[in-house]
Design an enzyme around this catalytic site. Structure first.
Site, PDB file in Angstrom:
ATOM      1  N   HIS A   1      -2.837 -27.026  24.975  1.00 18.64           N
ATOM      2  CA  HIS A   1      -2.644 -26.394  23.663  1.00 18.64           C
ATOM      3  C   HIS A   1      -1.252 -25.765  23.533  1.00 18.64           C
ATOM      4  CE1 HIS A   1      -6.942 -26.697  22.380  1.00 18.64           C
ATOM      5  NE2 HIS A   1      -7.151 -26.653  23.688  1.00 18.64           N
TER       6      HIS A   1
ATOM      7  N   ASN B   1     -12.424 -25.448  18.747  1.00 17.93           N
ATOM      8  CA  ASN B   1     -11.723 -26.700  18.469  1.00 17.93           C
ATOM      9  C   ASN B   1     -12.157 -27.252  17.119  1.00 17.93           C
ATOM     10  OD1 ASN B   1     -10.168 -26.914  20.779  1.00 17.93           O
ATOM     11  ND2 ASN B   1     -11.637 -28.190  21.889  1.00 17.93           N
TER      12      ASN B   1
ATOM     13  N   HIS C   1      -8.768 -15.217  24.694  1.00 19.71           N
ATOM     14  CA  HIS C   1      -9.612 -15.167  25.881  1.00 19.71           C
ATOM     15  C   HIS C   1     -11.071 -15.188  25.436  1.00 19.71           C
ATOM     16  CE1 HIS C   1     -11.529 -14.121  29.528  1.00 19.71           C
ATOM     17  NE2 HIS C   1     -11.293 -12.833  29.568  1.00 19.71           N
TER      18      HIS C   1
HETATM   19 FE1  HDE Z   1      -9.256 -24.033  26.659  1.00 15.82          FE
HETATM   20  N1  HDE Z   1      -7.657 -23.250  27.641  1.00 15.82           N
HETATM   21  N2  HDE Z   1     -10.148 -24.408  28.429  1.00 15.82           N
HETATM   22  N3  HDE Z   1     -10.822 -24.933  25.715  1.00 15.82           N
HETATM   23  N4  HDE Z   1      -8.384 -23.691  24.905  1.00 15.82           N
HETATM   24  C1  HDE Z   1      -6.560 -22.734  27.068  1.00 15.82           C
HETATM   25  O1  HDE Z   1      -5.529 -20.702  27.660  1.00 15.82           O
HETATM   26  C2  HDE Z   1      -9.740 -23.941  29.631  1.00 15.82           C
HETATM   27  C3  HDE Z   1     -11.953 -25.433  26.299  1.00 15.82           C
HETATM   28  C4  HDE Z   1      -8.907 -23.919  23.679  1.00 15.82           C
HETATM   29  O2  HDE Z   1      -4.042 -21.069  20.711  1.00 15.82           O
HETATM   30  C5  HDE Z   1      -5.638 -22.059  28.042  1.00 15.82           C
HETATM   31  O3  HDE Z   1      -3.992 -19.269  26.851  1.00 15.82           O
HETATM   32  C6  HDE Z   1     -10.700 -24.285  30.666  1.00 15.82           C
HETATM   33  C7  HDE Z   1     -12.953 -25.696  25.315  1.00 15.82           C
HETATM   34  C8  HDE Z   1      -7.963 -23.531  22.660  1.00 15.82           C
HETATM   35  O4  HDE Z   1      -3.563 -19.922  22.521  1.00 15.82           O
HETATM   36  C9  HDE Z   1      -6.405 -22.158  29.363  1.00 15.82           C
HETATM   37  C10 HDE Z   1     -11.685 -24.982  30.026  1.00 15.82           C
HETATM   38  C11 HDE Z   1     -12.387 -25.360  24.121  1.00 15.82           C
HETATM   39  C12 HDE Z   1      -6.855 -23.062  23.348  1.00 15.82           C
HETATM   40  C13 HDE Z   1      -7.628 -22.941  28.956  1.00 15.82           C
HETATM   41  C14 HDE Z   1     -11.337 -25.054  28.631  1.00 15.82           C
HETATM   42  C15 HDE Z   1     -11.067 -24.888  24.390  1.00 15.82           C
HETATM   43  C16 HDE Z   1      -7.144 -23.168  24.744  1.00 15.82           C
HETATM   44  C17 HDE Z   1      -4.222 -22.571  28.028  1.00 15.82           C
HETATM   45  C18 HDE Z   1     -12.932 -25.611  30.640  1.00 15.82           C
HETATM   46  C19 HDE Z   1     -13.013 -25.483  22.718  1.00 15.82           C
HETATM   47  C20 HDE Z   1      -5.560 -22.570  22.754  1.00 15.82           C
HETATM   48  C21 HDE Z   1      -3.363 -21.428  27.565  1.00 15.82           C
HETATM   49  C22 HDE Z   1     -13.714 -24.690  31.386  1.00 15.82           C
HETATM   50  C23 HDE Z   1     -14.210 -24.713  22.555  1.00 15.82           C
HETATM   51  C24 HDE Z   1      -5.579 -21.088  22.481  1.00 15.82           C
HETATM   52  C25 HDE Z   1      -4.281 -20.348  27.298  1.00 15.82           C
HETATM   53  C26 HDE Z   1      -4.286 -20.658  21.851  1.00 15.82           C
HETATM   54  C27 HDE Z   1      -6.281 -22.763  25.758  1.00 15.82           C
HETATM   55  C28 HDE Z   1      -8.573 -23.267  29.849  1.00 15.82           C
HETATM   56  C29 HDE Z   1     -12.136 -25.739  27.680  1.00 15.82           C
HETATM   57  C30 HDE Z   1     -10.194 -24.466  23.336  1.00 15.82           C
HETATM   58  C31 HDE Z   1      -5.665 -22.749  30.515  1.00 15.82           C
HETATM   59  C32 HDE Z   1     -10.569 -23.944  32.120  1.00 15.82           C
HETATM   60  C33 HDE Z   1     -14.366 -26.222  25.570  1.00 15.82           C
HETATM   61  C34 HDE Z   1      -8.144 -23.624  21.162  1.00 15.82           C
HETATM   62  O5  HDE Z   1      -6.799 -20.908  29.829  1.00 15.82           O
END
Ligand code: HDE
Length: 692
Positions: free
Chosen positions: A79, A152, A344
């Site tokens: 993202h 999402n 978060h």
């Molecule tokens: Fe994320 N995801 N994600 N994700 N995600 C990040 O956090 C992660 C997942 C989503 O505009 C990171 O600050 C793991 C699902 C959005 O700043 C990180 C897993 C969904 C955004 C991270 C998931 C998301 C992130 C990268 C599986 C939809 C952008 C930078 C366990 C429900 C937020 C950050 C923004 C961002 C990890 C799965 C949506 C690395 C480990 C499911 C919208 O922490």
């Protein structure tokens, strides 16, 4: 209209000796160093003579360059490419029955929000319109603390257990040797992974559908994906799925537009959002919940609510509207706000709790952890964009980038030194008291058997769509797999599709020129028409753009009439002519905003040729109109403007072609109706051809 700055929201700001943190404006009289020393010259370094070497004592040069050297922070690992806006959430109060969260329960209650939209795979400088999932992350600055809904634009996810997240992302990101392709999934490793992990099939279907290329953030649905647990004031709990429903309807680009936009205007989505906000057309969404009983089974009607690859059809559990989100202010500073905002999934408020979804559980760890690297330490909550609007009275101290000057002697509990404060808050003080739930079991690395059905819902999704949407899915699979080098990967994915739907498998196989493998696609799947985004009655047109082709002979008063009518609908009208400058004189004078050289059809939702415009054979204009026509957009003309359409091979009477003898109501009405349908899909078979 300048964007309304909303920096530095209330909150217990970290207070320094000189008072509260400042919003640094750039209109002070004198340029200074970071220490406030006024500077006489920032264009010449201090040298030993005008041809001599630079002197180490030039503290201004060293400060300026050193700061510049450190301007970048690590981009988000996923993202990374995003754009954001400020706004307000207003509660309808209808969720009061199921949650005690004040910002949802109280009717009319307004809460400040900051929303960041993003793509997943591309780096910060990648294009907006690539085929990908979009992030829809909402920060609610509630007065009970900050709640982040990090969702999402698709209701399901690739994997069921967070432990696989690094794997799917490694597979989707550019390949590690030569780092390609950028921001897209059309490569071997992605298809290798998803064909081996068939739980990804449902999300892949959404990605390959029109949902993977939204028209704009304004026309994009949002989903919390996981099942959450809501807690009412009497302690009753229920399980919910969160939804964002765009007031402007759910609409997408067509694939060719998305590809063109990636080159012509890589900022297509962020420009659309900021232009719309500046033009006074805010982005609007209704917040909704699907409510399921929390009966201890974590399932509903056979759907495992802990499995993030499953959705709950809206026909089974309708989405109840609980509030409205309005995004009406652009950020003041991209880095300070959009880049530094830290979401978060563990930012929860009383009344909203998590479930055992193993994907959600892993996220509860990941987001806090990632901010520490990305934002350089544990004090990221002190950054203005991350500051809660609720009073903060934590006992977290020191650390990198500590900007608060804490008072008090006893940052610990219990204490007597600081009069025993702060004290604990129980539920009646609106403390976050987790609802007790029984957790017991053997420590195992295993999924429940109910996670094993990977094909019923992908089949439901495909079969619930209209033929034109199905065509797009077939094309997308054929395109992406067509980019894969390894034959065995293509064949394995075809075997996956064979377990989803026979027609889909047959057509993709035909497109790839490969045999169609046998499979066992689910039978008797209950369809969910709500999954289709094709509309048959015109929806709202706010934020849309009309391009009007004109020349010096054109009916300029007619253009003004159209513009006036458009403004009432929140639509903007832009004049396009062969060369730049002005058309005509006096009250109806028109400013040419695009020329045949600078315009591309993807910028506009409809094209119109103004009456009086002399017919032209300029190939750039002809191609422009044909391109819009091919993309099934509304096109039209009044008066003898029709001749220009005809020169492009577009005839009166075709679907979505609006023609009237003069400008005014008889033209505007049908034009806005055609715009409200988003596309003239009836034209698709003739102009787009069938997929395969
Ligand atoms: Fe994320 N995801 N994600 N994700 N995600 C990040 O956090 C992660 C997942 C989503 O505009 C990171 O600050 C793991 C699902 C959005 O700043 C990180 C897993 C969904 C955004 C991270 C998931 C998301 C992130 C990268 C599986 C939809 C952008 C930078 C366990 C429900 C937020 C950050 C923004 C961002 C990890 C799965 C949506 C690395 C480990 C499911 C919208 O922490």
């Amino acid at each position: 209209m300048p964007p309304t700055p909303r920096p530095d929201q209330s909150s217990p700001a970290p207070v320094g000796p000189t008072g509260s943190p400042e919003t640094r404006t750039q209109d002070g009289t004198f340029l200074t160093t970071a220490q406030g020393v006024r500077l006489p010259d920032t264009h010449h370094s201090l040298k030993a003579g005008d041809r001599g070497p630079t002197l180490l004592e030039d503290f201004h040069l060293r400060e300026k360059i050193t700061h510049f050297d450190h301007e970048r922070i690590p981009e988000r690992v996923v993202h990374a490419r995003g754009a954001a806006a400020h706004g307000t959430f207003e509660s309808y109060g209808t969720a009061g029955k199921v949650t005690k969260a004040g910002f949802l329960a109280e009717k009319g209650k307004k809460t400040d929000v900051f929303v960041r939209f993003s793509t997943v795979l591309g780096s910060r400088g990648s294009a907006d319109t690539v085929r990908d999932t979009r992030g829809f992350a909402v920060k609610f600055y509630t007065d009970e603390g900050t709640f982040d809904l990090v969702g999402n634009n698709m209701p399901v996810f690739f994997i069921q257990d967070g432990i696989k997240f690094p794997d799917i992302i490694h597979a989707g990101k550019p390949q590690p040797d030569i780092e390609l392709p950028q921001a897209q999934s059309a490569h071997d490793s992605f298809w290798d992974f998803v064909s081996l992990h068939t739980e990804a099939t449902h999300h892949v279907m959404w990605n390959m559908s029109d949902r993977g290329i939204p028209r704009s953030y304004r026309t994009m649905e949002g989903f919390g994906v996981h099942t959450f647990r809501l807690v009412a004031s009497n302690g009753d709990t229920s399980l919910v799925k969160f939804h964002w429903k765009p007031i402007a309807g759910v609409h997408s680009l067509v694939w060719e537009e998305a590809q063109i936009a990636a080159g012509v205007d890589p900022d297509f989505h962020r420009r659309d959002m900021s232009d719309g906000i500046k033009a006074g057309a805010p982005l609007e969404y209704e917040f909704g919940i699907q409510v399921m009983p929390d009966d201890g089974t974590d399932t509903f009607e056979g759907i495992d609510l802990l499995d993030p690859t499953k959705l709950v059809p809206e026909e089974l559990v309708p989405v109840q509207p609980i509030g409205k989100l309005t995004l009406d202010a652009n950020p003041t500073n991209y880095f300070a706000e959009t880049e530094q905002v830290a979401f978060h999934t563990g930012h929860l408020v009383p009344g909203i709790e998590v479930t055992n979804d193993p994907l959600m559980q892993a996220r509860l760890f990941s987001y806090l952890d990632t901010q520490i690297t990305r934002l350089g330490g544990p004090n990221f909550a002190q950054l203005p964009i991350n500051r809660p609007h609720a009073p903060v009275n934590d006992m977290l101290r020191d650390g990198m980038h500590q900007t608060a000057v804490h008072t008090g002697l006893a940052p610990y509990r219990n204490n007597t030194v600081d009069d025993g404060e702060p004290t604990d808050a129980d539920a009646s003080d609106r403390g976050y008291v987790q609802t007790e739930r029984v957790i017991e079991g053997r420590a195992v690395r295993a999924n429940p058997a109910s996670f094993d059905d990977h094909f019923t819902q992908p089949a439901m999704f495909y079969r619930s769509l209209t033929p034109v949407e199905q065509d797009h899915i077939v094309e997308a699979f054929t395109f992406e797999l067509g980019k894969v080098y390894e034959q065995s990967i293509k064949e394995r994915e075809l075997a996956v599709l064979a377990n989803v739907d026979k027609d889909l498998r047959t057509r993709v196989a035909a497109g790839l020129g490969l045999p169609a493998p046998k499979g066992t696609p689910p039978k008797d799947v209950v369809l969910s028409p709500a999954l289709s985004q094709v509309v048959t009655t015109p929806g709202p047109v706010d934020g849309r753009k009309i391009g009007v082709v004109a020349d010096e002979n054109a009916d300029l008063a007619g253009i003004d009439k159209l513009r006036k009518a458009a403004e009432k609908h929140g639509v903007t009208v832009h004049v396009i002519a062969a060369v730049g400058g002005l058309l005509g004189e006096g009250t109806h004078r028109q400013v040419v905003e695009r020329t045949f050289l600078t315009v591309r059809s993807i910028e506009f939702d409809a094209f119109v040729v103004a009456g009086g415009t002399s017919p032209t054979t300029d190939i750039k204009l002809i191609l422009l109109l044909q391109e819009a026509f091919r993309h099934c957009k509304a096109v039209g003309a009044w008066g003898d403007g029709l001749a220009t359409l005809e020169a492009a091979g577009i005839a009166d009477g075709e679907p979505g072609v609006v023609v009237a003898s003069s400008a005014g109501k008889s033209f505007d009405g049908p034009l806005f109706a055609a715009l409200g349908l988003h596309r003239a899909w009836d034209r698709a078979p003739a102009v787009m051809g069938s997929a395969v």
